[in-house]
Scaffold this motif. Structure first.
Motif, mmCIF file in Angstrom:
data_model
loop_
_atom_site.group_PDB
_atom_site.id
_atom_site.type_symbol
_atom_site.label_atom_id
_atom_site.label_comp_id
_atom_site.label_asym_id
_atom_site.label_seq_id
_atom_site.Cartn_x
_atom_site.Cartn_y
_atom_site.Cartn_z
ATOM 1 N N MET A 119 0.838 -1.198 0.000
ATOM 2 C CA MET A 119 0.000 0.000 0.000
ATOM 3 C C MET A 119 0.877 1.254 0.000
ATOM 4 O O MET A 119 1.807 1.370 0.789
ATOM 5 N N LEU A 120 0.579 2.181 -0.905
ATOM 6 C CA LEU A 120 1.327 3.429 -1.000
ATOM 7 C C LEU A 120 0.660 4.565 -0.241
ATOM 8 O O LEU A 120 1.298 5.548 0.104
ATOM 9 N N GLY A 121 -0.641 4.435 0.009
ATOM 10 C CA GLY A 121 -1.379 5.471 0.723
ATOM 11 C C GLY A 121 -2.838 5.093 0.800
ATOM 12 O O GLY A 121 -3.258 4.059 0.274
ATOM 13 N N ILE A 122 -3.594 5.931 1.486
ATOM 14 C CA ILE A 122 -5.016 5.662 1.667
ATOM 15 C C ILE A 122 -5.751 6.991 1.800
ATOM 16 O O ILE A 122 -5.193 7.960 2.331
ATOM 17 N N ASP A 123 -6.965 7.053 1.291
ATOM 18 C CA ASP A 123 -7.839 8.207 1.484
ATOM 19 C C ASP A 123 -8.887 7.822 2.517
ATOM 20 O O ASP A 123 -9.565 6.804 2.366
ATOM 21 N N ILE A 124 -9.009 8.625 3.564
ATOM 22 C CA ILE A 124 -9.957 8.338 4.640
ATOM 23 C C ILE A 124 -10.970 9.473 4.718
ATOM 24 O O ILE A 124 -10.596 10.655 4.754
ATOM 25 N N ASN A 125 -12.248 9.108 4.765
ATOM 26 C CA ASN A 125 -13.326 10.082 4.908
ATOM 27 C C ASN A 125 -13.403 10.489 6.384
ATOM 28 O O ASN A 125 -13.721 9.674 7.237
ATOM 29 N N VAL A 126 -13.106 11.753 6.679
ATOM 30 C CA VAL A 126 -13.103 12.239 8.063
ATOM 31 C C VAL A 126 -14.297 13.151 8.356
ATOM 32 O O VAL A 126 -14.315 13.845 9.371
ATOM 33 N N SER A 127 -15.320 13.116 7.484
ATOM 34 C CA SER A 127 -16.476 13.994 7.704
ATOM 35 C C SER A 127 -17.208 13.643 8.997
ATOM 36 O O SER A 127 -17.759 14.520 9.653
ATOM 37 N N GLY A 128 -17.208 12.374 9.391
ATOM 38 C CA GLY A 128 -17.824 11.981 10.657
ATOM 39 C C GLY A 128 -17.115 12.602 11.846
ATOM 40 O O GLY A 128 -17.752 13.021 12.816
ATOM 41 N N ASN A 129 -15.783 12.668 11.777
ATOM 42 C CA ASN A 129 -15.013 13.288 12.859
ATOM 43 C C ASN A 129 -15.318 14.779 12.955
ATOM 44 O O ASN A 129 -15.400 15.332 14.045
ATOM 45 N N VAL A 130 -15.522 15.419 11.803
ATOM 46 C CA VAL A 130 -15.862 16.843 11.794
ATOM 47 C C VAL A 130 -17.281 17.025 12.344
ATOM 48 O O VAL A 130 -17.530 17.916 13.164
ATOM 49 N N ALA A 131 -18.210 16.158 11.937
ATOM 50 C CA ALA A 131 -19.595 16.253 12.410
ATOM 51 C C ALA A 131 -19.682 16.046 13.919
ATOM 52 O O ALA A 131 -20.494 16.693 14.594
ATOM 53 N N ARG A 132 -18.839 15.163 14.465
ATOM 54 C CA ARG A 132 -18.826 14.911 15.921
ATOM 55 C C ARG A 132 -17.989 15.944 16.672
ATOM 56 O O ARG A 132 -17.796 15.842 17.870
ATOM 57 N N LYS A 133 -17.467 16.924 15.927
ATOM 58 C CA LYS A 133 -16.665 18.025 16.492
ATOM 59 C C LYS A 133 -15.389 17.536 17.152
ATOM 60 O O LYS A 133 -14.858 18.165 18.072
ATOM 61 N N GLU A 134 -14.856 16.406 16.661
ATOM 62 C CA GLU A 134 -13.555 15.921 17.115
ATOM 63 C C GLU A 134 -12.438 16.697 16.404
ATOM 64 O O GLU A 134 -11.303 16.725 16.874
ATOM 65 N N ALA A 135 -12.777 17.317 15.280
ATOM 66 C CA ALA A 135 -11.848 18.119 14.492
ATOM 67 C C ALA A 135 -12.655 19.199 13.787
ATOM 68 O O ALA A 135 -13.876 19.070 13.643
ATOM 69 N N THR A 136 -11.975 20.249 13.358
ATOM 70 C CA THR A 136 -12.651 21.346 12.668
ATOM 71 C C THR A 136 -11.983 21.609 11.318
ATOM 72 O O THR A 136 -10.840 21.193 11.100
ATOM 73 N N LEU A 137 -12.697 22.306 10.446
ATOM 74 C CA LEU A 137 -12.163 22.699 9.150
ATOM 75 C C LEU A 137 -11.861 24.190 9.139
ATOM 76 O O LEU A 137 -12.623 24.980 9.670
#
Length: 89
Positions: free
Chosen positions: A70-88
């Motif tokens: 594996m060279l890399g991965i794309d992870i959907n982090v919209s759930g983390n933003v929705a749960r306010k664990e992270a911000t944009l």
């Protein structure tokens, strides 16, 4: 529409997937926005927020990649933003 944004993790770390935790910091992401109209005005809402992690990122975060090509991965982090664990920004 897609936009480049910054994902800000202000707590110690957030869990992204089984065995992958993202430490505190700022990370470049690609956010896809949905535009809807409320009372005649356009309103933008982030629909999907994708974080690209390289092989080196995964190794740095403690993911065991032995035997993997594996060279890399794309992870959907919209759930983390929705749960306010992270911000944009």
């Amino acid at each position: 529409m897609k936009r480049r944004k910054t994902l800000v993790v202000s707590s110690d770390k957030i869990s992204l997937a089984k065995g992958i935790s993202l430490p505190q910091g700022r990370y470049p992401v690609t956010a896809e926005y949905v535009v809807s109209h409320m009372r005649g005005r356009p309103v933008e809402q982030a629909g999907r927020v994708m974080l690209h992690l390289t092989r080196q990122n995964l190794l740095d975060y403690g993911v065991d990649l032995s035997g993997s090509t594996m060279l890399g991965i794309d992870i959907n982090v919209s759930g983390n933003v929705a749960r306010k664990e992270a911000t944009l920004e």
